[in-house]
Scaffold this motif. Sequence first.
Motif, PDB file in Angstrom:
ATOM      1  N   ALA A 125       0.814  -1.220   0.000  1.00 34.78           N
ATOM      2  CA  ALA A 125       0.000   0.000   0.000  1.00 34.78           C
ATOM      3  C   ALA A 125       0.844   1.266   0.000  1.00 34.78           C
ATOM      4  O   ALA A 125       0.397   2.303  -0.499  1.00 34.78           O
ATOM      5  N   THR A 126       2.056   1.189   0.547  1.00 32.68           N
ATOM      6  CA  THR A 126       2.868   2.400   0.692  1.00 32.68           C
ATOM      7  C   THR A 126       3.978   2.470  -0.356  1.00 32.68           C
ATOM      8  O   THR A 126       3.965   3.335  -1.234  1.00 32.68           O
ATOM      9  N   GLU A 127       4.910   1.545  -0.323  1.00 36.50           N
ATOM     10  CA  GLU A 127       6.066   1.613  -1.216  1.00 36.50           C
ATOM     11  C   GLU A 127       5.723   1.162  -2.643  1.00 36.50           C
ATOM     12  O   GLU A 127       5.995   1.879  -3.609  1.00 36.50           O
ATOM     13  N   PHE A 128       5.147  -0.017  -2.778  1.00 33.42           N
ATOM     14  CA  PHE A 128       4.908  -0.577  -4.114  1.00 33.42           C
ATOM     15  C   PHE A 128       3.929   0.283  -4.915  1.00 33.42           C
ATOM     16  O   PHE A 128       4.214   0.662  -6.055  1.00 33.42           O
ATOM     17  N   ASN A 129       2.795   0.587  -4.344  1.00 34.89           N
ATOM     18  CA  ASN A 129       1.802   1.360  -5.090  1.00 34.89           C
ATOM     19  C   ASN A 129       2.258   2.785  -5.362  1.00 34.89           C
ATOM     20  O   ASN A 129       1.945   3.351  -6.407  1.00 34.89           O
ATOM     21  N   ASN A 130       2.989   3.386  -4.439  1.00 37.59           N
ATOM     22  CA  ASN A 130       3.467   4.743  -4.679  1.00 37.59           C
ATOM     23  C   ASN A 130       4.463   4.806  -5.824  1.00 37.59           C
ATOM     24  O   ASN A 130       4.612   5.853  -6.466  1.00 37.59           O
ATOM     25  N   CYS A 182      11.111  -1.968  -6.615  1.00 40.73           N
ATOM     26  CA  CYS A 182      10.180  -2.676  -5.733  1.00 40.73           C
ATOM     27  C   CYS A 182      10.002  -4.120  -6.183  1.00 40.73           C
ATOM     28  O   CYS A 182       9.916  -5.029  -5.342  1.00 40.73           O
ATOM     29  N   ILE A 183       9.951  -4.323  -7.483  1.00 36.97           N
ATOM     30  CA  ILE A 183       9.809  -5.685  -7.996  1.00 36.97           C
ATOM     31  C   ILE A 183      11.002  -6.546  -7.596  1.00 36.97           C
ATOM     32  O   ILE A 183      10.854  -7.725  -7.254  1.00 36.97           O
ATOM     33  N   THR A 184      12.195  -5.982  -7.626  1.00 36.79           N
ATOM     34  CA  THR A 184      13.372  -6.775  -7.235  1.00 36.79           C
ATOM     35  C   THR A 184      13.320  -7.125  -5.746  1.00 36.79           C
ATOM     36  O   THR A 184      13.791  -8.206  -5.353  1.00 36.79           O
ATOM     37  N   ILE A 185      12.737  -6.250  -4.926  1.00 37.81           N
ATOM     38  CA  ILE A 185      12.559  -6.574  -3.507  1.00 37.81           C
ATOM     39  C   ILE A 185      11.631  -7.777  -3.355  1.00 37.81           C
ATOM     40  O   ILE A 185      11.905  -8.706  -2.587  1.00 37.81           O
TER      41      ILE A 185
END
Length: 207
Positions: free
Chosen positions: A101-106, A138-141
């Motif tokens: 909700a915070t990192e990925f979507n932003n 974010c995808i690599t995380i």
Amino acid sequence: MIKILGKTTSINVRKVLWTCEEAGITYQQEDYGSGFASTQTEAFRAMNPNAMVPVLIDDDFVLWESNAICRYLTRKAGRNDLLPDEPQACANVERWMDWQATEFNNAWRYVFPALGRNNPDFNDPDRIAAGIKEWNHCITILEQQLQRSGEWVAGEGFTLADIVLGLSVNRWKMTPFDKPTVPAIEAWFERLNQRPPFLRHGNNGMV
């Protein structure tokens, strides 16, 4: 019966509908949002002052924020496989939900309207490039997490973390730009595709 207010083209509404079906909850969905019933009325704002979907109605209880709704639904259904009772296991699932909700979507706030929606108001090449870089970061995380955790995001079992991230990764996959190779995510996405509710509400041609 539980009501879910929100149009089925909304990524956050689809997340809630997928959760309902995984949890075995009967629901009634009503279309609200752009092109459907307005969220800008006094009556709707009384339910959600943000005038956004989804909104859940369960008798006299009203709840907004999609991840909160997903948590409520799984607890109401007693599905501690989707959201564990044990504090550390629960925190592990909720960590990935909050990160979504915070990192990925932003990360896609600018690049998705630009490339996924072709919105002419989002045409700054530097911001598009920065958004792609952050989204891929974010995808690599997530890729590294799935390499560690195995079949599912939070560990051995399918949970709410897989639901909320499944919708987000579907959006990443469907938005046209250069992407890194992510074999663990691809294998996980194939496992999601074995779940009928995901095919109805996730990987169904919508972004």
